[in-house]
Write a protein that holds these residues in place. Structure first.
Motif, short mmCIF file in Angstrom:
data_model
loop_
_atom_site.label_atom_id
_atom_site.label_comp_id
_atom_site.label_asym_id
_atom_site.label_seq_id
_atom_site.Cartn_x
_atom_site.Cartn_y
_atom_site.Cartn_z
N ASP A 104 32.68 42.78 46.20
CA ASP A 104 32.80 43.70 47.34
C ASP A 104 32.85 45.15 46.87
O ASP A 104 33.69 45.53 46.05
N LYS A 105 31.96 45.96 47.43
CA LYS A 105 32.01 47.39 47.18
C LYS A 105 32.95 48.02 48.20
O LYS A 105 32.92 47.70 49.38
N PRO A 165 32.60 46.75 40.87
CA PRO A 165 32.28 45.40 41.32
C PRO A 165 31.01 44.87 40.65
O PRO A 165 30.17 45.65 40.20
N VAL A 166 30.90 43.56 40.57
CA VAL A 166 29.74 42.94 39.93
C VAL A 166 28.49 43.22 40.74
O VAL A 166 28.45 42.99 41.95
N ASP A 167 27.49 43.76 40.08
CA ASP A 167 26.21 44.06 40.73
C ASP A 167 25.23 42.96 40.36
O ASP A 167 24.63 42.96 39.30
N LEU A 203 32.61 33.82 39.13
CA LEU A 203 32.60 35.29 39.08
C LEU A 203 33.70 35.87 38.18
O LEU A 203 33.40 36.74 37.34
N PRO A 204 34.96 35.44 38.32
CA PRO A 204 35.98 35.98 37.40
C PRO A 204 35.66 35.68 35.94
O PRO A 204 35.89 36.52 35.06
N GLN A 205 35.12 34.50 35.67
CA GLN A 205 34.75 34.15 34.30
C GLN A 205 33.63 35.06 33.80
O GLN A 205 33.61 35.48 32.63
N TYR A 206 32.69 35.37 34.68
CA TYR A 206 31.59 36.25 34.31
C TYR A 206 32.10 37.66 33.99
O TYR A 206 31.71 38.25 32.98
N ALA A 207 32.97 38.18 34.86
CA ALA A 207 33.53 39.51 34.62
C ALA A 207 34.31 39.54 33.31
O ALA A 207 34.21 40.50 32.53
N GLN A 208 35.06 38.49 33.06
CA GLN A 208 35.83 38.42 31.82
C GLN A 208 34.91 38.32 30.60
O GLN A 208 35.20 38.88 29.54
#
Length: 291
Positions: free
Chosen positions: A71-72, A192-194, A223-228
C-alpha cells in the motif's frame, strides 16, 4: 652522519614492519571476500526464485490483499536504511556512501525532521547521530559472513517499523559489490514493495493457474519474506563490498610502503656513500699533512 644513517635505517625497519601488517591484513580480507562470495552466490538463487513467485502472484488480479507492504500512503517520513562498516581501513567505502546519502537528501529536499535513519554499521550511526538526525535504529557488529539468522532482528525491525508507520517509505543505501576492483552505490526504494519492477522468469508457471490457497493468501505470507530478503541481500552485498574495499585499501597501503622503503633505501645508500667518501677524504688529508 652516523646518527642520520641510523635514523634512516630505523625508518626503513619501521616501514617494513608496517608493510608486513598491511600484507597480512590484505590476505585475511581476501580470504573473507572469497568466503562471502560463495555464500552470496547461493543466496542470490533463492532471492531470484522468491522474486519470481512474488511477480507471478502480483500479476494476478489481486485486489484485497491484507497488509500494508504494497500500500502506498502519503509520505510524511522517509526512512533510510544505511549500511556501512563498523571499522575503518576500507578506503572511501564509508565516506563515499554517506556523501551519496546526503546528496540524495538534498536532491529530495528532505530536512532532518523528514528523515528516519536506520543504521547498520557504526560509521553510519555515528555520522548521523553527530549531525542531529533521528537514528531510530542501529545495529553494530555484523559478522564477516552474516547468515540470515544473525540479522533476522534487523530485517524484522525494518518491516515492523514500516507497518507501524514510523516511516511511510523506505530507501536502502549501501555499497554494491561490482567486482574485486570496484564497488557501486545502490540506493533504491524497497517499501512499499513496487511489484511493477519485478520481472518473473517466463519459464516459470503462469499466474493464471488455479491456486489453493488463493493468490491473495499466498502473497500475504510471501510479501514480508520478500521484503526481508531484500534487506538481508543488501547486507550480504554490502559486507562483500566492504571486504573488497579492505583488500584494495591494504594492497594500496602495501604498495605505498614498498615505494617508501625503496626511496629510503636509496637515500640510505647515498648517505652511506657520502659518509665513506668523507672518511676517505679525511684520511687522505691527514696522510698528506704528515708528509
Amino acid at each position: 652522519m652516523a646518527a642520520s644513517l641510523q635514523e634512516i635505517q630505523h625508518r626503513i625497519e619501521s616501514t617494513k614492519s608496517t608493510r608486513q601488517i598491511t600484507s597480512a591484513m590484505q590476505m585475511v580480507s581476501t580470504a573473507k571476500l572469497s568466503k562471502i562470495q560463495r555464500s552470496g552466490n547461493g543466496y542470490r538463487v533463492y532471492a531470484q526464485r522468491l522474486s519470481d513467485v512474488v511477480a507471478h502472484l502480483a500479476a494476478a488480479n489481486i485486489s484485497n490483499v491484507k497488509g500494508t507492504l504494497l500500500d502506498k500512503r502519503d509520505v510524511k517520513k522517509v526512512g533510510f536504511l544505511v549500511i556501512t562498516s563498523d571499522r575503518g581501513l576500507v578506503g572511501g567505502y564509508n565516506s563515499t556512501l554517506i556523501k551519496a546519502v546526503m546528496s540524495e537528501l538534498e536532491a529530495r529536499n528532505l530536512s532532518k525532521d523528514d528523515v528516519v535513519i536506520l543504521a547498520v554499521g557504526g560509521n553510519g550511526a555515528d555520522f548521523f547521530k553527530k549531525r542531529g538526525f533521528n537514528v531510530a535504529y542501529e545495529y553494530r557488529g555484523v559478522s564477516d559472513v552474516p547468515d540470515f539468522m544473525e540479522v533476522r532482528d534487523i530485517v524484522r525491525m525494518v518491516t515492523s517499523m514500516y507497518d507501524n508507520e514510523v516511516y511511510d517509505e523506505l530507501v536502502i543505501a549501501y555499497q554494491h559489490f561490482a567486482s574485486r576492483i570496484s564497488n557501486e552505490i545502490e540506493m533504491e526504494q524497497i517499501l512499499p514493495v513496487d511489484t511493477t519492477k519485478l520481472n518473473a522468469d517466463s519459464n516459470e508457471m503462469s499466474a493464471e493457474y488455479d491456486m489453493n490457497p488463493s493468490p491473495e493468501k499466498i502473497l500475504e505470507t510471501v510479501l514480508p519474506q520478500y521484503a526481508q530478503s531484500l534487506v538481508y541481500g543488501a547486507i550480504l552485498d554490502a559486507k562483500t563490498a566492504e571486504h573488497s574495499a579492505s583488500v584494495n585499501s591494504m594492497s594500496s597501503a602495501s604498495d605505498n610502503a614498498k615505494d617508501v622503503i625503496d626511496s629510503l633505501e636509496l637515500h640510505y645508500n647515498r648517505a652511506r656513500q657520502a659518509a665513506i667518501t668523507t672518511e676517505i677524504t679525511e684520511i687522505t688529508g691527514g696522510m698528506a699533512a704528515l708528509e
